[in-house]
Design an enzyme around this catalytic site. Structure first.
Site, short mmCIF file in Angstrom:
data_model
loop_
_atom_site.label_atom_id
_atom_site.label_comp_id
_atom_site.label_asym_id
_atom_site.label_seq_id
_atom_site.Cartn_x
_atom_site.Cartn_y
_atom_site.Cartn_z
N ASN A 9 20.34 50.58 42.85
CA ASN A 9 20.32 49.53 41.82
C ASN A 9 21.74 49.02 41.64
O ASN A 9 22.55 49.65 40.96
CB ASN A 9 19.75 50.13 40.52
CG ASN A 9 19.72 49.10 39.39
OD1 ASN A 9 19.91 47.90 39.62
ND2 ASN A 9 19.47 49.58 38.18
N LYS A 11 22.68 46.49 40.02
CA LYS A 11 22.84 45.83 38.70
C LYS A 11 23.56 44.48 38.86
O LYS A 11 23.36 43.81 39.86
CB LYS A 11 23.55 46.78 37.73
CG LYS A 11 22.86 48.16 37.68
CD LYS A 11 23.28 49.02 36.54
CE LYS A 11 22.56 50.35 36.62
NZ LYS A 11 22.74 51.21 35.48
N HIS A 87 13.52 48.78 33.22
CA HIS A 87 14.77 49.54 33.31
C HIS A 87 15.38 49.62 31.91
O HIS A 87 15.26 48.68 31.12
CB HIS A 87 15.74 48.85 34.28
CG HIS A 87 16.95 49.69 34.52
ND1 HIS A 87 18.02 49.68 33.65
CD2 HIS A 87 17.26 50.56 35.50
CE1 HIS A 87 18.94 50.54 34.10
NE2 HIS A 87 18.50 51.09 35.22
N GLU A 156 14.26 58.13 34.07
CA GLU A 156 15.70 57.94 33.87
C GLU A 156 16.03 58.23 32.40
O GLU A 156 15.89 57.35 31.54
CB GLU A 156 16.09 56.49 34.18
CG GLU A 156 15.87 56.11 35.62
CD GLU A 156 16.81 54.99 36.04
OE1 GLU A 156 17.66 55.22 36.90
OE2 GLU A 156 16.72 53.89 35.47
N SER A 192 23.07 59.00 36.70
CA SER A 192 24.30 59.64 37.18
C SER A 192 24.10 60.52 38.43
O SER A 192 24.69 61.60 38.53
CB SER A 192 24.97 60.43 36.06
OG SER A 192 25.31 59.56 34.99
P1 PGA Z 1 23.54 55.39 37.17
O1 PGA Z 1 22.42 54.29 36.91
O2 PGA Z 1 23.25 56.03 38.49
O3 PGA Z 1 24.83 54.63 37.15
O4 PGA Z 1 23.43 56.37 36.04
C1 PGA Z 1 21.07 54.52 37.20
C2 PGA Z 1 20.26 53.35 36.76
O5 PGA Z 1 20.63 52.72 35.75
O6 PGA Z 1 19.27 52.97 37.39
#
Ligand code: PGA
Length: 232
Positions: A9, A11, A87, A156, A192
């Site tokens: 992802n 983003k 999400h 998540e 994370s």
């Molecule tokens: P992250 O994000 O791996 O930076 O915690 C995961 C997500 O938001 O899908």
């Protein structure tokens, strides 16, 4: 061994340097499916470069006066094969509700685009021992749908997203086993994920794949995660 599934992802960021190289870890691997979720602007070029792509969100309404939005129906005309629904960034910054997110899942199934429904509890909800209650509620809007849904769930925990605070493998496994007891579908863990913790997470019996944010913005880190998931 069932094929693992890794979702990158990206983003609101451009594709990371080196994403398009022939040996890019974002290319689907023999032992592991990899799907990238770029911004809408980068979908086409990522697909043209041979990556499997998905959308980070989509509106369930097909068309209309929704300035700036993209509907899941319109995604049919793009190379998108997947779409993230609900999400936590969308729940937080765009006020998306469980009911609305359920309509996105339906729209995706109708459009023949595979939905990845994101669910997870906040830190406060976990502290109050409400994790299972929250997960059940987030899944409940699916109960009226056909039980043989072709969808993926991404667990998540909100407290573990984007802050380096990963759930332990045991915490993630416990939540995944609960989700599996409610709905027998593919379940990804996100929050994370890093090269250092990927092997331990993916070794859990109910973790079928990973949804990766921050570490997917660095080709080396993402390669480390792919390696961790394909060497077990
Ligand atoms: P992250 O994000 O791996 O930076 O915690 C995961 C997500 O938001 O899908």
């Amino acid at each position: 061994m069932t094929k693992k599934f890794l979702a990158a992802n990206w983003k609101m960021n451009p594709p990371p340097e080196g994403w398009e190289k022939p040996d890019s870890p974002f290319r689907t691997h023999a032992d592991c499916d990899v799907v990238v979720f770029p911004t809408f602007l980068d979908l086409e070029r990522c697909s043209k470069a041979g990556l499997i792509v998905g959308a980070q969100c989509g509106r369930s309404t097909h068309h209309g006066a929704f300035t700036g939005d993209v509907s899941i129906d319109l995604l049919k005309h793009t190379p998108c094969r997947y779409v993230l629904c609900g999400h936590s960034d969308r729940r937080n910054y765009h006020g998306e509700t469980d009911e609305e997110i359920a309509t996105q899942v339906v729209a995706a199934l109708e459009a023949n685009i595979h939905p990845i429904l994101c669910i997870g509890e906040t830190e406060e909800e976990r502290a109050k021992k409400k994790t299972e209650h929250v997960l059940k509620k987030q899944l409940s809007s699916l109960s009226t749908m056909n039980s043989h849904l072709s969808l993926t769930i991404a667990y998540e925990p909100v407290w573990a997203i984007g802050n380096g605070k990963t759930a332990t493998a045991a915490q993630a496994q416990e939540a995944h086993a609960f989700i599996r007891s409610q709905l027998d579908v593919r379940i990804l863990y996100g929050g994370s994920v890093k090269p250092e913790n990927a092997a331990e997470l993916i070794a859990m019996p109910d973790i079928d794949g990973l949804l990766i944010g921050q570490s997917s913005l660095d080709v080396r880190a993402f390669r480390g995660i792919v390696d961790a998931c394909t060497s077990s």
